[in-house]
Structures are given as C-alpha cells and as structure tokens.
Motif scaffolding. Structure first.
Motif, PDB file in Angstrom:
ATOM      1  N   THR A 114      51.957  37.211  35.947  1.00 48.22           N
ATOM      2  CA  THR A 114      53.224  37.399  35.230  1.00 48.22           C
ATOM      3  C   THR A 114      53.027  37.459  33.719  1.00 48.22           C
ATOM      4  O   THR A 114      53.565  38.341  33.066  1.00 48.22           O
ATOM      5  N   THR A 115      52.262  36.525  33.170  1.00 43.94           N
ATOM      6  CA  THR A 115      52.100  36.452  31.708  1.00 43.94           C
ATOM      7  C   THR A 115      50.903  37.248  31.209  1.00 43.94           C
ATOM      8  O   THR A 115      50.878  37.659  30.058  1.00 43.94           O
ATOM      9  N   GLY A 116      49.903  37.421  32.065  1.00 40.63           N
ATOM     10  CA  GLY A 116      48.644  37.966  31.598  1.00 40.63           C
ATOM     11  C   GLY A 116      47.922  36.934  30.746  1.00 40.63           C
ATOM     12  O   GLY A 116      48.385  35.800  30.584  1.00 40.63           O
ATOM     13  N   HIS A 117      46.793  37.309  30.208  1.00 39.10           N
ATOM     14  CA  HIS A 117      46.052  36.511  29.221  1.00 39.10           C
ATOM     15  C   HIS A 117      45.088  37.448  28.515  1.00 39.10           C
ATOM     16  O   HIS A 117      44.723  38.490  29.072  1.00 39.10           O
ATOM     17  N   PRO A 118      44.698  37.136  27.291  1.00 37.47           N
ATOM     18  CA  PRO A 118      43.771  38.016  26.586  1.00 37.47           C
ATOM     19  C   PRO A 118      42.466  38.205  27.359  1.00 37.47           C
ATOM     20  O   PRO A 118      41.998  37.291  28.045  1.00 37.47           O
ATOM     21  N   ASN A 119      41.913  39.414  27.274  1.00 39.24           N
ATOM     22  CA  ASN A 119      40.614  39.737  27.854  1.00 39.24           C
ATOM     23  C   ASN A 119      40.547  39.456  29.359  1.00 39.24           C
ATOM     24  O   ASN A 119      39.639  38.785  29.837  1.00 39.24           O
ATOM     25  N   ILE A 161      52.897  48.035  29.802  1.00 33.72           N
ATOM     26  CA  ILE A 161      53.729  47.125  30.599  1.00 33.72           C
ATOM     27  C   ILE A 161      54.171  45.930  29.759  1.00 33.72           C
ATOM     28  O   ILE A 161      55.342  45.535  29.788  1.00 33.72           O
ATOM     29  N   LEU A 162      53.236  45.355  29.013  1.00 36.28           N
ATOM     30  CA  LEU A 162      53.566  44.180  28.198  1.00 36.28           C
ATOM     31  C   LEU A 162      54.600  44.517  27.128  1.00 36.28           C
ATOM     32  O   LEU A 162      55.524  43.736  26.878  1.00 36.28           O
ATOM     33  N   LYS A 163      54.482  45.700  26.517  1.00 38.29           N
ATOM     34  CA  LYS A 163      55.482  46.107  25.517  1.00 38.29           C
ATOM     35  C   LYS A 163      56.844  46.243  26.188  1.00 38.29           C
ATOM     36  O   LYS A 163      57.847  45.754  25.658  1.00 38.29           O
ATOM     37  N   ASN A 164      56.899  46.900  27.336  1.00 36.48           N
ATOM     38  CA  ASN A 164      58.170  47.030  28.069  1.00 36.48           C
ATOM     39  C   ASN A 164      58.758  45.660  28.397  1.00 36.48           C
ATOM     40  O   ASN A 164      59.961  45.440  28.243  1.00 36.48           O
ATOM     41  N   THR A 165      57.907  44.768  28.861  1.00 29.25           N
ATOM     42  CA  THR A 165      58.352  43.424  29.247  1.00 29.25           C
ATOM     43  C   THR A 165      58.906  42.676  28.044  1.00 29.25           C
ATOM     44  O   THR A 165      59.996  42.087  28.121  1.00 29.25           O
ATOM     45  N   THR A 183      48.850  38.098  24.986  1.00 29.96           N
ATOM     46  CA  THR A 183      48.219  39.132  25.806  1.00 29.96           C
ATOM     47  C   THR A 183      48.549  40.517  25.260  1.00 29.96           C
ATOM     48  O   THR A 183      47.671  41.379  25.138  1.00 29.96           O
ATOM     49  N   TYR A 184      49.808  40.721  24.917  1.00 32.15           N
ATOM     50  CA  TYR A 184      50.212  42.009  24.332  1.00 32.15           C
ATOM     51  C   TYR A 184      49.443  42.274  23.040  1.00 32.15           C
ATOM     52  O   TYR A 184      48.913  43.368  22.835  1.00 32.15           O
ATOM     53  N   ASP A 185      49.372  41.271  22.169  1.00 33.21           N
ATOM     54  CA  ASP A 185      48.661  41.440  20.898  1.00 33.21           C
ATOM     55  C   ASP A 185      47.199  41.819  21.146  1.00 33.21           C
ATOM     56  O   ASP A 185      46.655  42.701  20.467  1.00 33.21           O
TER      57      ASP A 185
END
Length: 192
Positions: A114-119, A161-165, A183-185
């Motif tokens: 749901t949130t993702g994470h960097p890398n 996807i992250l930008k849309n979210t 994650t988006y950054d």
C-alpha cells in the motif's frame, strides 16, 4: 509450518474476505504472476504475495490497531490516525502465522503493497503495481497508460501510481502515510 498449498489458501481467504476483496486478490495473483514472468521474478512468490496481500484487509478498522499493538507491530502516527493503513503489516504477520509464509521477500511485498518504500525489490514493486492495475479495478483516467507502463518500466510505473495516489489523498484531505511520500520522492528522483 510450510506454506499452504494454493487450494488451502483460497479456501481460507474465501472465509476471511468479502467476495469483492477475494476476487480482487485472485486478480492481483494473476497480474503479479504475469508481471513476474516479464521481469524474471519468481512467479510462485508473486502468486503467493498477490493472493495474500489483502488477507487482513477485512478486519474492522479499530481492531486492526488493537491487533497490531497486541502482536508488537510498529505503528506510526498516520496508521494510528487511519488504522486501515495497517492491513499490509498485519497481512504479513498473518501470512507468516496462519499461512506458513517464511520467505522475507514475500512478507516484504505484502507489508509494503500500500505505502511502498524507497528502493523496492522487483517483487515489492510487482505486488504494489498489480494491486493497482489488476483487471477488476475500477477504471480511472490514467489506468490504461499505467497498465502499459507496468510491463515496460517498473520505476516509472511506481512513480505514476504514487503521484496519482498522493493527488487523490490530497484532494480528499485524507491522512497520508509518510512512507508513501518518501517512496514517491525516491521514484521521482529515479525516473528523472
């Protein structure tokens, strides 16, 4: 306990999830397997993570928070404010305790779907993306483009996807988990 076979997982998920959520989970399993073949990721891991990614989704909101605290899972401020965000962490816990999943890659993919994470690993990305694009998802304006990106460029698809979210959550004035922003950054930097 070893990982349950698919039929046993399906049987248990049908008991635990609403029909709509169950159909979604099977759609994520299918989509994740297709993406795994494309990106040379273990398709069996993708299938298990796809099936189980929402195994804790139908637990009532406040119960998610109580269970996370009871099981000693870390809870951040945004999760405390919106306990539905905990279903990934709880899902990974249940995948391990109730479905016999010990593989850290599968557990990570469930935790961060749901949130993702960097890398993120490719498997993490595949489950995150498959959750968004599976065939039963409600159509949104950019979904056809995102579905194409899902099979060509995982990093760019993640960023999209992250930008849309984030745009959607900002419009609705809903609490945003800080990990989603991080994650988006990260993926915005990766795709520049």
């Amino acid at each position: 306990m070893s990982v349950m076979d698919r039929d046993s997982i399906i049987e248990r998920l049908q008991e635990k999830l609403t029909e709509r959520r169950f159909i979604h989970s099977v759609g994520v399993e299918y989509t994740a397997a297709c993406m795994a073949y494309k990106f040379d990721v273990d398709a069996q891991k993708a299938r298990i993570a796809g099936l189980l990614h929402d195994c804790a989704k139908c637990i009532p909101r406040e119960e998610k928070l109580r269970k996370a605290e009871k099981f000693g899972l870390p809870v951040n401020d945004s999760e405390r404010e919106n306990p539905d965000l905990l279903h990934g962490k709880l899902g990974a816990y249940y995948a391990r305790k109730r479905y016999g999943v010990e593989d850290p890659e599968i557990l990570s993919a469930i935790t961060y779907h749901t949130t993702g994470h960097p890398n993120m690993s490719k498997l993490d990305q595949i489950i995150f993306i498959a959750d968004f694009i599976e065939p039963n998802r409600k159509m949104i304006p950019s979904l056809p483009e995102i579905r194409r990106e899902a099979f060509t460029d995982l990093d760019h698809c993640m960023m999209h996807i992250l930008k849309n979210t984030l745009d959607y959550l900002h419009q609705r004035n809903v609490v945003i988990d800080e990990m989603t922003q991080k994650t988006y950054d990260f993926y915005r930097e990766e795709t520049l």
